[in-house]
Design an enzyme around this catalytic site. Structure first.
Site, PDB file in Angstrom:
ATOM      1  N   CYS A 130      27.252  15.763  33.756  1.00 50.52           N
ATOM      2  CA  CYS A 130      26.225  16.399  32.918  1.00 50.52           C
ATOM      3  C   CYS A 130      26.359  16.023  31.444  1.00 50.52           C
ATOM      4  CB  CYS A 130      26.268  17.909  33.080  1.00 50.52           C
ATOM      5  SG  CYS A 130      26.213  18.406  34.799  1.00 50.52           S
ATOM      6  N   HIS A 267      23.267  21.545  27.048  1.00 45.45           N
ATOM      7  CA  HIS A 267      23.069  21.222  28.466  1.00 45.45           C
ATOM      8  C   HIS A 267      22.603  22.490  29.185  1.00 45.45           C
ATOM      9  CE1 HIS A 267      23.626  20.127  32.541  1.00 45.45           C
ATOM     10  NE2 HIS A 267      24.806  20.691  32.699  1.00 45.45           N
ATOM     11  N   ASN A 297      19.444  23.114  36.645  1.00 48.92           N
ATOM     12  CA  ASN A 297      20.396  22.161  36.067  1.00 48.92           C
ATOM     13  C   ASN A 297      20.110  20.763  36.610  1.00 48.92           C
ATOM     14  OD1 ASN A 297      22.597  20.574  35.414  1.00 48.92           O
ATOM     15  ND2 ASN A 297      24.129  22.124  35.927  1.00 48.92           N
TER      16      ASN A 297
HETATM   17  O1  UT7 Z   1      26.558  21.179  34.822  1.00 51.41           O
HETATM   18  C1  UT7 Z   1      27.774  21.783  35.098  1.00 51.41           C
HETATM   19  C2  UT7 Z   1      27.613  22.383  36.417  1.00 51.41           C
HETATM   20  N1  UT7 Z   1      28.157  23.618  36.731  1.00 51.41           N
HETATM   21  C3  UT7 Z   1      28.052  24.767  36.051  1.00 51.41           C
HETATM   22  O2  UT7 Z   1      27.632  24.841  34.942  1.00 51.41           O
HETATM   23  C4  UT7 Z   1      28.519  25.992  36.777  1.00 51.41           C
HETATM   24  C5  UT7 Z   1      29.047  27.052  35.875  1.00 51.41           C
HETATM   25  N2  UT7 Z   1      29.216  28.273  36.634  1.00 51.41           N
HETATM   26  C6  UT7 Z   1      28.198  29.111  36.886  1.00 51.41           C
HETATM   27  O3  UT7 Z   1      27.080  28.860  36.488  1.00 51.41           O
HETATM   28  C7  UT7 Z   1      28.494  30.376  37.607  1.00 51.41           C
HETATM   29  O4  UT7 Z   1      29.877  30.463  37.840  1.00 51.41           O
HETATM   30  C8  UT7 Z   1      27.742  30.511  38.970  1.00 51.41           C
HETATM   31  C9  UT7 Z   1      26.264  30.714  38.728  1.00 51.41           C
HETATM   32  C10 UT7 Z   1      27.961  29.287  39.832  1.00 51.41           C
HETATM   33  C11 UT7 Z   1      28.268  31.730  39.706  1.00 51.41           C
HETATM   34  O5  UT7 Z   1      28.107  32.886  38.890  1.00 51.41           O
HETATM   35  P1  UT7 Z   1      29.329  33.878  38.650  1.00 51.41           P
HETATM   36  O6  UT7 Z   1      28.829  34.978  37.834  1.00 51.41           O
HETATM   37  O7  UT7 Z   1      30.472  33.063  38.108  1.00 51.41           O
HETATM   38  O8  UT7 Z   1      29.610  34.382  40.096  1.00 51.41           O
HETATM   39  P2  UT7 Z   1      30.969  34.313  40.926  1.00 51.41           P
HETATM   40  O9  UT7 Z   1      31.193  32.953  41.457  1.00 51.41           O
HETATM   41  O10 UT7 Z   1      32.046  34.956  40.112  1.00 51.41           O
HETATM   42  O11 UT7 Z   1      30.606  35.258  42.128  1.00 51.41           O
HETATM   43  C12 UT7 Z   1      30.337  36.673  41.942  1.00 51.41           C
HETATM   44  C13 UT7 Z   1      29.835  37.219  43.256  1.00 51.41           C
HETATM   45  C14 UT7 Z   1      30.671  36.796  44.446  1.00 51.41           C
HETATM   46  O12 UT7 Z   1      30.709  37.848  45.368  1.00 51.41           O
HETATM   47  P3  UT7 Z   1      32.000  38.811  45.436  1.00 51.41           P
HETATM   48  O13 UT7 Z   1      33.151  37.903  45.739  1.00 51.41           O
HETATM   49  O14 UT7 Z   1      32.088  39.447  44.084  1.00 51.41           O
HETATM   50  O15 UT7 Z   1      31.643  39.736  46.535  1.00 51.41           O
HETATM   51  C15 UT7 Z   1      29.890  35.657  45.040  1.00 51.41           C
HETATM   52  O16 UT7 Z   1      30.126  35.497  46.418  1.00 51.41           O
HETATM   53  O17 UT7 Z   1      28.507  36.717  43.498  1.00 51.41           O
HETATM   54  C16 UT7 Z   1      28.476  36.109  44.784  1.00 51.41           C
HETATM   55  N3  UT7 Z   1      27.527  35.014  44.731  1.00 51.41           N
HETATM   56  C17 UT7 Z   1      26.216  35.184  44.969  1.00 51.41           C
HETATM   57  N4  UT7 Z   1      25.490  36.264  45.289  1.00 51.41           N
HETATM   58  C18 UT7 Z   1      24.172  36.098  45.462  1.00 51.41           C
HETATM   59  C19 UT7 Z   1      27.768  33.717  44.431  1.00 51.41           C
HETATM   60  N5  UT7 Z   1      26.610  33.031  44.472  1.00 51.41           N
HETATM   61  C20 UT7 Z   1      25.642  33.917  44.811  1.00 51.41           C
HETATM   62  C21 UT7 Z   1      24.265  33.800  45.006  1.00 51.41           C
HETATM   63  N6  UT7 Z   1      23.570  34.923  45.321  1.00 51.41           N
HETATM   64  N7  UT7 Z   1      23.612  32.642  44.865  1.00 51.41           N
END
Ligand code: UT7
Length: 403
Positions: A130, A267, A297
Protein backbone atom coordinates in the site's frame (compact mmCIF):
# COMPACT_ATOMS: atom_id res chain seq x y z
CA UNK A 1 29.61 13.33 -5.32
CA UNK A 2 27.36 13.89 -2.33
CA UNK A 3 29.42 15.15 0.56
CA UNK A 4 26.91 15.73 3.30
CA UNK A 5 23.41 15.12 4.51
CA UNK A 6 22.68 18.78 3.84
CA UNK A 7 23.70 18.48 0.20
CA UNK A 8 21.59 15.35 -0.17
CA UNK A 9 18.60 17.27 1.10
CA UNK A 10 19.28 20.09 -1.33
CA UNK A 11 19.29 17.69 -4.28
CA UNK A 12 16.03 16.11 -3.16
CA UNK A 13 14.34 19.47 -2.69
CA UNK A 14 15.64 21.43 -5.65
CA UNK A 15 16.63 18.85 -8.16
CA UNK A 16 20.14 18.51 -9.55
CA UNK A 17 20.89 21.27 -12.09
CA UNK A 18 17.55 22.93 -11.46
CA UNK A 19 15.42 19.98 -12.56
CA UNK A 20 12.07 19.54 -10.89
CA UNK A 21 9.51 16.75 -11.24
CA UNK A 22 5.97 18.05 -11.66
CA UNK A 23 2.71 16.15 -11.90
CA UNK A 24 1.20 17.26 -15.20
CA UNK A 25 -1.56 14.72 -15.79
CA UNK A 26 -3.69 12.22 -13.94
CA UNK A 27 -6.44 9.70 -14.47
CA UNK A 28 -8.54 7.32 -12.40
CA UNK A 29 -10.28 4.12 -13.39
CA UNK A 30 -12.53 2.28 -10.95
CA UNK A 31 -14.76 -0.67 -11.85
CA UNK A 32 -18.47 0.01 -12.18
CA UNK A 33 -19.59 -2.87 -9.98
CA UNK A 34 -20.34 -1.76 -6.41
CA UNK A 35 -20.18 -4.24 -3.52
CA UNK A 36 -21.99 -2.86 -0.46
CA UNK A 37 -21.68 -3.86 3.18
CA UNK A 38 -25.17 -5.32 2.85
CA UNK A 39 -23.91 -7.54 0.03
CA UNK A 40 -21.11 -8.70 2.33
CA UNK A 41 -23.66 -9.57 5.04
CA UNK A 42 -24.88 -12.26 2.64
CA UNK A 43 -21.37 -13.64 2.18
CA UNK A 44 -19.77 -13.70 5.66
CA UNK A 45 -20.82 -13.27 9.30
CA UNK A 46 -20.66 -9.47 9.46
CA UNK A 47 -22.90 -6.42 9.51
CA UNK A 48 -23.07 -3.05 7.82
CA UNK A 49 -22.91 -1.41 11.24
CA UNK A 50 -19.72 -3.29 12.27
CA UNK A 51 -17.92 -2.51 9.02
CA UNK A 52 -18.84 1.18 9.06
CA UNK A 53 -17.93 1.63 12.73
CA UNK A 54 -14.64 -0.31 12.58
CA UNK A 55 -13.40 0.77 9.15
CA UNK A 56 -15.48 3.68 7.80
CA UNK A 57 -16.24 1.70 4.62
CA UNK A 58 -19.77 1.55 3.18
CA UNK A 59 -19.08 0.19 -0.28
CA UNK A 60 -16.23 -0.68 -2.59
CA UNK A 61 -15.66 -1.35 -6.32
CA UNK A 62 -15.00 -4.85 -7.62
CA UNK A 63 -13.64 -5.62 -11.09
CA UNK A 64 -15.67 -7.73 -13.46
CA UNK A 65 -14.24 -10.89 -15.01
CA UNK A 66 -12.64 -9.09 -17.95
CA UNK A 67 -10.72 -6.54 -15.92
CA UNK A 68 -7.24 -6.97 -14.47
CA UNK A 69 -4.58 -4.68 -13.01
CA UNK A 70 -3.44 -4.23 -16.63
CA UNK A 71 -6.76 -3.17 -18.15
CA UNK A 72 -7.65 -0.83 -15.26
CA UNK A 73 -4.12 0.60 -15.25
CA UNK A 74 -4.15 1.10 -19.02
CA UNK A 75 -7.43 3.03 -18.93
CA UNK A 76 -6.19 5.22 -16.05
CA UNK A 77 -2.93 5.80 -17.97
CA UNK A 78 -4.75 6.87 -21.13
CA UNK A 79 -6.70 9.44 -19.13
CA UNK A 80 -3.46 10.72 -17.58
CA UNK A 81 -1.76 11.04 -20.99
CA UNK A 82 -4.80 12.92 -22.31
CA UNK A 83 -4.78 15.21 -19.30
CA UNK A 84 -1.07 15.98 -19.72
CA UNK A 85 -1.64 16.19 -23.48
CA UNK A 86 1.34 13.99 -24.28
CA UNK A 87 1.73 11.08 -26.71
CA UNK A 88 2.73 7.52 -25.72
CA UNK A 89 6.11 8.05 -27.40
CA UNK A 90 6.86 10.94 -25.05
CA UNK A 91 7.17 8.47 -22.15
CA UNK A 92 10.69 7.54 -21.03
CA UNK A 93 9.61 5.23 -18.24
CA UNK A 94 6.53 3.47 -16.87
CA UNK A 95 6.51 2.43 -13.21
CA UNK A 96 3.63 0.36 -11.90
CA UNK A 97 2.98 -0.16 -8.21
CA UNK A 98 0.82 -3.21 -7.64
CA UNK A 99 0.47 -6.21 -5.35
CA UNK A 100 -2.11 -7.92 -7.54
CA UNK A 101 -0.38 -8.32 -10.92
CA UNK A 102 -1.71 -10.85 -13.41
CA UNK A 103 1.81 -12.24 -13.79
CA UNK A 104 4.95 -11.91 -11.74
CA UNK A 105 6.62 -11.91 -15.13
CA UNK A 106 5.96 -10.16 -17.50
CA UNK A 107 5.44 -7.09 -15.38
CA UNK A 108 2.15 -5.22 -15.41
CA UNK A 109 4.16 -2.19 -16.57
CA UNK A 110 5.37 -4.02 -19.72
CA UNK A 111 1.85 -5.15 -20.60
CA UNK A 112 0.58 -1.58 -20.17
CA UNK A 113 3.52 -0.27 -22.22
CA UNK A 114 2.38 -2.56 -25.04
CA UNK A 115 -1.25 -1.44 -24.75
CA UNK A 116 -0.22 2.22 -24.88
CA UNK A 117 2.33 1.77 -27.65
CA UNK A 118 4.93 3.58 -25.56
CA UNK A 119 7.75 2.32 -27.76
CA UNK A 120 10.51 4.43 -26.20
CA UNK A 121 9.69 3.65 -22.58
CA UNK A 122 11.38 1.37 -20.09
CA UNK A 123 8.86 -0.37 -17.85
CA UNK A 124 8.92 -2.15 -14.53
CA UNK A 125 6.75 -3.07 -11.55
CA UNK A 126 7.52 -2.10 -8.02
CA UNK A 127 6.17 -3.90 -4.97
CA UNK A 128 5.79 -1.97 -1.75
CA UNK A 129 2.14 -2.95 -1.09
CA UNK A 130 0.00 0.00 0.00
CA UNK A 131 3.04 2.31 0.16
CA UNK A 132 3.76 1.40 -3.47
CA UNK A 133 2.49 4.57 -5.08
CA UNK A 134 4.73 6.79 -2.95
CA UNK A 135 7.70 4.51 -3.64
CA UNK A 136 6.94 4.74 -7.37
CA UNK A 137 6.51 8.51 -7.22
CA UNK A 138 9.84 8.78 -5.42
CA UNK A 139 11.57 6.64 -8.06
CA UNK A 140 10.03 8.65 -10.89
CA UNK A 141 10.99 11.98 -9.31
CA UNK A 142 14.54 10.70 -8.73
CA UNK A 143 14.86 9.70 -12.39
CA UNK A 144 13.68 13.12 -13.50
CA UNK A 145 15.77 15.14 -11.03
CA UNK A 146 18.89 13.19 -11.95
CA UNK A 147 18.31 13.84 -15.65
CA UNK A 148 17.84 10.16 -16.52
CA UNK A 149 14.25 10.63 -17.67
CA UNK A 150 12.10 13.56 -18.66
CA UNK A 151 8.61 12.08 -18.69
CA UNK A 152 7.53 9.22 -16.43
CA UNK A 153 4.18 7.50 -16.05
CA UNK A 154 3.44 6.25 -12.53
CA UNK A 155 0.50 3.91 -12.03
CA UNK A 156 -1.05 2.37 -8.93
CA UNK A 157 -3.37 -0.43 -10.04
CA UNK A 158 -4.99 -3.26 -8.10
CA UNK A 159 -7.49 -6.05 -8.46
CA UNK A 160 -7.26 -7.11 -4.82
CA UNK A 161 -10.60 -8.91 -5.16
CA UNK A 162 -8.64 -11.63 -7.01
CA UNK A 163 -6.34 -12.25 -4.05
CA UNK A 164 -8.91 -11.80 -1.30
CA UNK A 165 -10.17 -14.75 0.72
CA UNK A 166 -13.92 -14.12 0.44
CA UNK A 167 -14.59 -16.40 3.41
CA UNK A 168 -12.34 -14.35 5.75
CA UNK A 169 -14.39 -11.55 7.31
CA UNK A 170 -11.24 -9.94 8.71
CA UNK A 171 -9.98 -9.05 5.22
CA UNK A 172 -12.79 -9.33 2.64
CA UNK A 173 -14.58 -6.29 4.06
CA UNK A 174 -11.53 -4.08 3.45
CA UNK A 175 -10.02 -4.70 0.05
CA UNK A 176 -11.17 -3.47 -3.34
CA UNK A 177 -10.16 -2.74 -6.93
CA UNK A 178 -9.16 0.40 -8.80
CA UNK A 179 -6.36 2.25 -10.57
CA UNK A 180 -4.92 5.71 -10.95
CA UNK A 181 -2.06 7.13 -13.01
CA UNK A 182 0.08 10.26 -12.85
CA UNK A 183 2.31 11.75 -15.53
CA UNK A 184 5.44 13.36 -14.09
CA UNK A 185 7.46 15.73 -16.26
CA UNK A 186 10.72 17.57 -15.97
CA UNK A 187 10.47 21.31 -15.47
CA UNK A 188 12.80 24.14 -14.49
CA UNK A 189 10.04 25.70 -12.36
CA UNK A 190 10.61 24.96 -8.67
CA UNK A 191 8.01 22.71 -7.03
CA UNK A 192 6.45 19.37 -7.82
CA UNK A 193 7.66 16.37 -5.81
CA UNK A 194 9.76 18.11 -3.17
CA UNK A 195 10.56 15.57 -0.49
CA UNK A 196 10.08 11.85 0.04
CA UNK A 197 10.76 9.54 2.97
CA UNK A 198 10.74 5.77 2.48
CA UNK A 199 10.90 3.18 5.26
CA UNK A 200 10.74 -0.58 5.67
CA UNK A 201 10.84 -3.23 8.38
CA UNK A 202 10.86 -6.77 7.03
CA UNK A 203 10.65 -8.20 10.55
CA UNK A 204 6.92 -7.43 10.33
CA UNK A 205 6.48 -9.26 7.03
CA UNK A 206 4.21 -11.89 8.51
CA UNK A 207 1.63 -9.27 9.53
CA UNK A 208 0.46 -8.95 5.92
CA UNK A 209 1.57 -11.29 3.16
CA UNK A 210 0.60 -12.90 -0.12
CA UNK A 211 2.32 -16.03 -1.42
CA UNK A 212 3.90 -16.20 -4.82
CA UNK A 213 4.16 -19.61 -6.43
CA UNK A 214 7.63 -19.88 -4.88
CA UNK A 215 7.20 -21.03 -1.28
CA UNK A 216 8.14 -21.49 1.68
CA UNK A 217 5.50 -20.24 4.07
CA UNK A 218 5.91 -17.95 7.08
CA UNK A 219 6.75 -19.95 10.21
CA UNK A 220 6.26 -23.15 8.20
CA UNK A 221 2.46 -22.73 8.35
CA UNK A 222 0.52 -23.74 5.28
CA UNK A 223 -1.49 -20.86 3.82
CA UNK A 224 -3.94 -20.60 0.93
CA UNK A 225 -1.93 -19.87 -2.19
CA UNK A 226 -1.82 -16.28 -3.41
CA UNK A 227 -4.44 -14.86 -1.03
CA UNK A 228 -4.00 -11.96 1.37
CA UNK A 229 -3.14 -13.10 4.89
CA UNK A 230 -3.35 -10.35 7.48
CA UNK A 231 -3.04 -9.80 11.19
CA UNK A 232 -5.42 -6.83 11.28
CA UNK A 233 -4.69 -5.70 14.84
CA UNK A 234 -0.94 -5.90 14.28
CA UNK A 235 -1.13 -3.81 11.11
CA UNK A 236 -3.47 -1.36 12.84
CA UNK A 237 -1.03 -0.72 15.71
CA UNK A 238 1.90 -0.30 13.32
CA UNK A 239 -0.09 2.02 11.02
CA UNK A 240 -1.33 4.34 13.75
CA UNK A 241 2.30 4.83 14.82
CA UNK A 242 3.98 5.40 11.45
CA UNK A 243 1.35 7.54 9.71
CA UNK A 244 2.00 10.46 12.03
CA UNK A 245 5.78 9.97 12.32
CA UNK A 246 6.27 9.78 8.52
CA UNK A 247 4.14 12.89 8.01
CA UNK A 248 6.18 14.85 10.54
CA UNK A 249 9.44 13.56 9.09
CA UNK A 250 8.74 14.59 5.49
CA UNK A 251 7.53 18.03 6.55
CA UNK A 252 10.63 18.59 8.71
CA UNK A 253 12.86 17.38 5.89
CA UNK A 254 11.42 20.13 3.71
CA UNK A 255 12.20 22.69 6.41
CA UNK A 256 8.47 23.33 6.95
CA UNK A 257 5.95 22.84 9.74
CA UNK A 258 2.56 21.13 9.63
CA UNK A 259 0.95 24.58 9.47
CA UNK A 260 2.55 25.04 6.03
CA UNK A 261 0.69 22.01 4.68
CA UNK A 262 -2.68 22.59 3.05
CA UNK A 263 -3.90 19.03 2.57
CA UNK A 264 -2.92 15.54 3.79
CA UNK A 265 -3.76 12.54 1.63
CA UNK A 266 -3.41 9.39 3.75
CA UNK A 267 -3.60 5.81 2.52
CA UNK A 268 -7.27 4.80 2.70
CA UNK A 269 -7.05 1.66 4.83
CA UNK A 270 -9.25 2.33 7.82
CA UNK A 271 -10.95 5.58 8.87
CA UNK A 272 -9.98 4.90 12.49
CA UNK A 273 -6.29 4.78 11.53
CA UNK A 274 -6.62 8.04 9.60
CA UNK A 275 -8.49 9.72 12.48
CA UNK A 276 -5.99 8.53 15.10
CA UNK A 277 -2.99 9.73 13.07
CA UNK A 278 -4.53 13.11 12.27
CA UNK A 279 -5.61 13.58 15.90
CA UNK A 280 -2.07 13.03 17.09
CA UNK A 281 -0.83 15.55 14.49
CA UNK A 282 -3.62 17.97 15.49
CA UNK A 283 -4.78 18.26 11.87
CA UNK A 284 -8.46 19.08 11.41
CA UNK A 285 -10.58 16.87 9.16
CA UNK A 286 -11.13 19.61 6.54
CA UNK A 287 -7.40 19.31 5.69
CA UNK A 288 -7.58 15.53 5.26
CA UNK A 289 -8.72 13.71 2.12
CA UNK A 290 -10.88 10.66 2.88
CA UNK A 291 -12.88 8.65 0.36
CA UNK A 292 -12.57 5.22 1.99
CA UNK A 293 -16.32 5.17 2.57
CA UNK A 294 -16.92 4.65 -1.18
CA UNK A 295 -13.82 2.77 -2.32
CA UNK A 296 -12.47 0.66 0.57
CA UNK A 297 -8.76 -0.12 0.53
CA UNK A 298 -7.34 -0.22 -3.00
CA UNK A 299 -3.72 -0.56 -1.79
CA UNK A 300 -1.29 1.06 -4.25
CA UNK A 301 -4.17 2.84 -5.99
CA UNK A 302 -5.73 4.35 -2.87
CA UNK A 303 -3.61 7.51 -2.53
CA UNK A 304 -3.70 8.57 -6.20
CA UNK A 305 -7.44 7.89 -6.46
CA UNK A 306 -7.97 10.07 -3.39
CA UNK A 307 -5.74 12.85 -4.81
CA UNK A 308 -7.58 12.92 -8.13
CA UNK A 309 -10.97 13.06 -6.42
CA UNK A 310 -9.77 15.87 -4.16
CA UNK A 311 -8.44 17.83 -7.15
CA UNK A 312 -11.70 17.35 -9.01
CA UNK A 313 -13.88 18.40 -6.09
CA UNK A 314 -11.66 21.42 -5.28
CA UNK A 315 -10.24 20.18 -1.96
CA UNK A 316 -6.78 20.33 -3.55
CA UNK A 317 -6.14 23.58 -5.40
CA UNK A 318 -3.26 24.85 -7.54
CA UNK A 319 -0.26 25.90 -5.40
CA UNK A 320 -1.38 23.75 -2.46
CA UNK A 321 1.30 21.93 -0.50
CA UNK A 322 0.15 18.36 0.02
CA UNK A 323 1.55 15.45 1.99
CA UNK A 324 0.86 11.87 0.90
CA UNK A 325 1.39 9.26 3.57
CA UNK A 326 0.98 5.50 3.40
CA UNK A 327 1.84 2.19 5.02
CA UNK A 328 1.47 -1.43 4.10
CA UNK A 329 2.83 -4.94 3.80
CA UNK A 330 6.55 -5.44 3.95
CA UNK A 331 6.27 -3.70 6.31
CA UNK A 332 6.66 -0.46 4.40
CA UNK A 333 5.71 3.12 5.07
CA UNK A 334 6.39 6.35 3.21
CA UNK A 335 5.46 9.99 2.82
CA UNK A 336 5.90 12.58 0.09
CA UNK A 337 5.53 16.34 -0.01
CA UNK A 338 4.24 17.78 -3.27
CA UNK A 339 3.57 21.26 -4.46
CA UNK A 340 0.50 20.99 -6.62
CA UNK A 341 1.13 23.60 -9.28
CA UNK A 342 -0.71 22.17 -12.18
CA UNK A 343 -2.05 24.56 -14.74
CA UNK A 344 -4.70 22.79 -16.85
CA UNK A 345 -3.57 21.98 -20.37
CA UNK A 346 -6.14 23.22 -22.89
CA UNK A 347 -7.86 20.22 -24.47
CA UNK A 348 -6.93 19.73 -28.10
CA UNK A 349 -9.34 17.70 -30.21
CA UNK A 350 -6.69 16.98 -32.84
CA UNK A 351 -4.26 15.53 -30.27
CA UNK A 352 -7.09 13.44 -28.78
CA UNK A 353 -7.80 11.90 -32.16
CA UNK A 354 -4.07 11.34 -32.74
CA UNK A 355 -3.71 9.61 -29.36
CA UNK A 356 -6.70 7.33 -30.03
CA UNK A 357 -5.23 6.49 -33.44
CA UNK A 358 -1.89 5.66 -31.83
CA UNK A 359 -3.59 3.28 -29.38
CA UNK A 360 -5.17 1.41 -32.30
CA UNK A 361 -1.78 1.37 -34.00
CA UNK A 362 -0.26 -0.02 -30.79
CA UNK A 363 -2.63 -2.98 -30.88
CA UNK A 364 -1.83 -3.64 -34.52
CA UNK A 365 1.91 -3.31 -33.86
CA UNK A 366 1.66 -5.71 -30.94
CA UNK A 367 -0.20 -8.26 -33.08
CA UNK A 368 2.33 -7.95 -35.91
CA UNK A 369 5.23 -8.37 -33.46
CA UNK A 370 3.63 -11.55 -32.13
CA UNK A 371 3.11 -12.91 -35.64
CA UNK A 372 6.68 -12.04 -36.63
CA UNK A 373 7.93 -13.92 -33.59
CA UNK A 374 5.89 -16.95 -34.63
CA UNK A 375 7.33 -16.81 -38.15
CA UNK A 376 10.81 -16.35 -36.73
CA UNK A 377 10.32 -19.47 -34.61
CA UNK A 378 9.15 -21.42 -37.67
CA UNK A 379 11.82 -20.37 -40.16
CA UNK A 380 14.89 -19.43 -38.14
CA UNK A 381 15.34 -22.25 -35.70
CA UNK A 382 18.61 -22.50 -33.80
CA UNK A 383 20.29 -25.94 -34.20
CA UNK A 384 19.53 -26.85 -30.57
CA UNK A 385 15.80 -26.15 -31.18
CA UNK A 386 15.62 -29.10 -33.58
CA UNK A 387 16.21 -31.53 -30.68
CA UNK A 388 13.06 -32.29 -28.69
CA UNK A 389 13.54 -30.91 -25.20
CA UNK A 390 12.18 -32.14 -21.91
CA UNK A 391 10.12 -29.43 -20.28
CA UNK A 392 9.82 -29.05 -16.55
CA UNK A 393 6.59 -27.99 -14.84
CA UNK A 394 3.15 -27.37 -16.28
CA UNK A 395 2.97 -25.09 -19.30
CA UNK A 396 1.23 -21.85 -18.36
CA UNK A 397 -0.98 -19.66 -20.51
CA UNK A 398 1.15 -16.99 -22.20
CA UNK A 399 0.32 -13.31 -21.61
CA UNK A 400 -2.73 -12.20 -23.57
CA UNK A 401 -3.08 -8.87 -25.29
CA UNK A 402 -5.86 -7.65 -23.02
CA UNK A 403 -4.26 -8.62 -19.72
O1 UT7 B 1 -3.36 -1.34 3.67
C1 UT7 B 1 -2.97 -1.98 4.84
C2 UT7 B 1 -3.92 -3.07 5.02
N1 UT7 B 1 -4.40 -3.42 6.27
C3 UT7 B 1 -4.94 -2.62 7.20
O2 UT7 B 1 -4.89 -1.44 7.17
C4 UT7 B 1 -5.61 -3.33 8.34
C5 UT7 B 1 -5.57 -2.57 9.62
N2 UT7 B 1 -6.47 -3.20 10.57
C6 UT7 B 1 -7.79 -2.96 10.57
O3 UT7 B 1 -8.28 -2.21 9.76
C7 UT7 B 1 -8.61 -3.59 11.64
O4 UT7 B 1 -7.77 -4.31 12.51
C8 UT7 B 1 -9.71 -4.56 11.09
C9 UT7 B 1 -10.79 -3.77 10.39
C10 UT7 B 1 -9.11 -5.57 10.14
C11 UT7 B 1 -10.34 -5.30 12.26
O5 UT7 B 1 -10.87 -4.35 13.19
P1 UT7 B 1 -10.53 -4.47 14.74
O6 UT7 B 1 -11.26 -3.41 15.41
O7 UT7 B 1 -9.03 -4.48 14.87
O8 UT7 B 1 -11.15 -5.85 15.09
P2 UT7 B 1 -10.44 -7.12 15.74
O9 UT7 B 1 -9.64 -7.85 14.73
O10 UT7 B 1 -9.79 -6.70 17.01
O11 UT7 B 1 -11.71 -7.99 16.09
C12 UT7 B 1 -12.70 -7.57 17.06
C13 UT7 B 1 -13.85 -8.53 16.99
C14 UT7 B 1 -13.42 -9.99 16.99
O12 UT7 B 1 -14.37 -10.73 17.71
P3 UT7 B 1 -14.07 -11.16 19.23
O13 UT7 B 1 -12.81 -11.97 19.17
O14 UT7 B 1 -13.91 -9.87 19.98
O15 UT7 B 1 -15.28 -11.94 19.58
C15 UT7 B 1 -13.49 -10.38 15.54
O16 UT7 B 1 -13.72 -11.75 15.36
O17 UT7 B 1 -14.57 -8.32 15.76
C16 UT7 B 1 -14.68 -9.57 15.08
N3 UT7 B 1 -14.66 -9.29 13.66
C17 UT7 B 1 -15.78 -9.01 12.96
N4 UT7 B 1 -17.06 -8.92 13.32
C18 UT7 B 1 -17.95 -8.62 12.37
C19 UT7 B 1 -13.59 -9.25 12.83
N5 UT7 B 1 -14.00 -8.94 11.59
C20 UT7 B 1 -15.35 -8.80 11.65
C21 UT7 B 1 -16.32 -8.49 10.69
N6 UT7 B 1 -17.61 -8.40 11.11
N7 UT7 B 1 -16.03 -8.25 9.41
Amino acid sequence: MIKSRHRKRQIRANGENGRYAHVTGWGVEVPERVLTNHDLEQMVDTSDEWIRERTGISERRIADDRDTAVTLGTRAARKALKHADILPDDLDLIIVATMSPVYLCPSTACLIQDQLGATRAGAFDLLAACSGFIYALSTAAGQIKSGMARTVLVIGTETLSRITDWSDRGTCILFADGAAAFVLQESDTPGGVREVVLHSDGSGGELLYVHSGARPTWNGAEAPASLINMNGRGVFRFAARVMSSATEEVVQQAGLTLNDIDVIVPHQANMRIIDAAMRSLKISSDRVVANIERYGNTSAASIPIAIVEAVENGQIKPNDRIVLVGFGGGLTWAAALLEWEVTPTPASYGRDVLREGLYILARVRSLINRMLRLLEALFFRAPSDRQPRQRAGTPAKPPQQDE
